[in-house]
Design an enzyme around this catalytic site. Sequence first.
Site, PDB file in Angstrom:
ATOM      1  N   TYR A  13       0.803  -1.222   0.000  1.00 27.39           N
ATOM      2  CA  TYR A  13       0.000   0.000   0.000  1.00 27.39           C
ATOM      3  C   TYR A  13       0.838   1.276   0.000  1.00 27.39           C
ATOM      4  O   TYR A  13       0.289   2.375  -0.128  1.00 27.39           O
ATOM      5  CB  TYR A  13      -0.954   0.014   1.192  1.00 27.39           C
ATOM      6  CG  TYR A  13      -1.946  -1.123   1.158  1.00 27.39           C
ATOM      7  CD1 TYR A  13      -2.944  -1.170   0.188  1.00 27.39           C
ATOM      8  CD2 TYR A  13      -1.882  -2.149   2.085  1.00 27.39           C
ATOM      9  CE1 TYR A  13      -3.848  -2.223   0.141  1.00 27.39           C
ATOM     10  CE2 TYR A  13      -2.778  -3.206   2.051  1.00 27.39           C
ATOM     11  CZ  TYR A  13      -3.764  -3.233   1.073  1.00 27.39           C
ATOM     12  OH  TYR A  13      -4.656  -4.278   1.037  1.00 27.39           O
ATOM     13  N   HIS A  18      -4.718   5.896  -0.871  1.00 26.85           N
ATOM     14  CA  HIS A  18      -5.325   5.657   0.439  1.00 26.85           C
ATOM     15  C   HIS A  18      -4.314   5.806   1.579  1.00 26.85           C
ATOM     16  O   HIS A  18      -4.710   5.885   2.737  1.00 26.85           O
ATOM     17  CB  HIS A  18      -5.943   4.260   0.466  1.00 26.85           C
ATOM     18  CG  HIS A  18      -7.316   4.198   1.077  1.00 26.85           C
ATOM     19  ND1 HIS A  18      -8.171   5.267   1.178  1.00 26.85           N
ATOM     20  CD2 HIS A  18      -7.984   3.147   1.608  1.00 26.85           C
ATOM     21  CE1 HIS A  18      -9.293   4.877   1.747  1.00 26.85           C
ATOM     22  NE2 HIS A  18      -9.210   3.601   2.032  1.00 26.85           N
ATOM     23  N   ASN A  65     -10.308   0.868   7.454  1.00 28.26           N
ATOM     24  CA  ASN A  65     -11.711   0.846   7.873  1.00 28.26           C
ATOM     25  C   ASN A  65     -11.923   0.579   9.355  1.00 28.26           C
ATOM     26  O   ASN A  65     -13.042   0.703   9.847  1.00 28.26           O
ATOM     27  CB  ASN A  65     -12.495  -0.164   7.039  1.00 28.26           C
ATOM     28  CG  ASN A  65     -12.583   0.254   5.581  1.00 28.26           C
ATOM     29  OD1 ASN A  65     -12.183   1.361   5.200  1.00 28.26           O
ATOM     30  ND2 ASN A  65     -13.095  -0.623   4.754  1.00 28.26           N
ATOM     31  N   ASN A 111     -14.418   5.869   4.839  1.00 27.60           N
ATOM     32  CA  ASN A 111     -14.663   4.822   5.840  1.00 27.60           C
ATOM     33  C   ASN A 111     -13.714   4.889   7.028  1.00 27.60           C
ATOM     34  O   ASN A 111     -14.097   4.556   8.143  1.00 27.60           O
ATOM     35  CB  ASN A 111     -14.600   3.440   5.198  1.00 27.60           C
ATOM     36  CG  ASN A 111     -15.791   3.175   4.312  1.00 27.60           C
ATOM     37  OD1 ASN A 111     -16.863   3.728   4.507  1.00 27.60           O
ATOM     38  ND2 ASN A 111     -15.606   2.334   3.311  1.00 27.60           N
TER      39      ASN A 111
END
Length: 175
Positions: A13, A18, A65, A111
């Site tokens: 990631y 994000h 999340n 989220n």
Amino acid sequence: MLIVGLGNPEDKYVGTRHNAGFAVADKLLEKLGRKTDKRQCHALVCETYVRGVKTVIAKPLTYMNLSGESVRELLGRYNFSPKEAIIVYDDIDLQPGAIRYRDSGSAGTHNGMRSVISCVGTTDIPRLRIGVGVDKSIPLADYVLAKIPPEQRPAVEQATDSAVELILDKLNQSR
């Protein structure tokens, strides 16, 4: 003050839209000559003083999340009120390179921030959003989990630098 960069912890990631919150936390740590040196409250954590202000910089390991679980624990462990925090995260509603700071408000479509608000129990928690834009021709999850393309990197890097300066200004004001 508690500074929490939201993101996802796995190496795959790094460099994704994000993980804009992690990128800001990393850049802040770099500027301060510090690094996360402990794991607690489901986060990588650095405790330090910045301009005379006790500061905790954290990157939750709970994945985006579920970020609120870590934020709630960090606030409790360090005895900070929600108003003594800044949550940093990506925002598809802002153009790449834009930043926006607010002292309170809804989570919008994010989220991670939705989890923070739910777990902390208030919308009165400062947040700093980093613009990553959106491409409606790509499913949202695929878009935010994709690497930032080369043509957008300069704008996002500038936003990261601006976010770090804004955080340092907020720390200076809280003295």
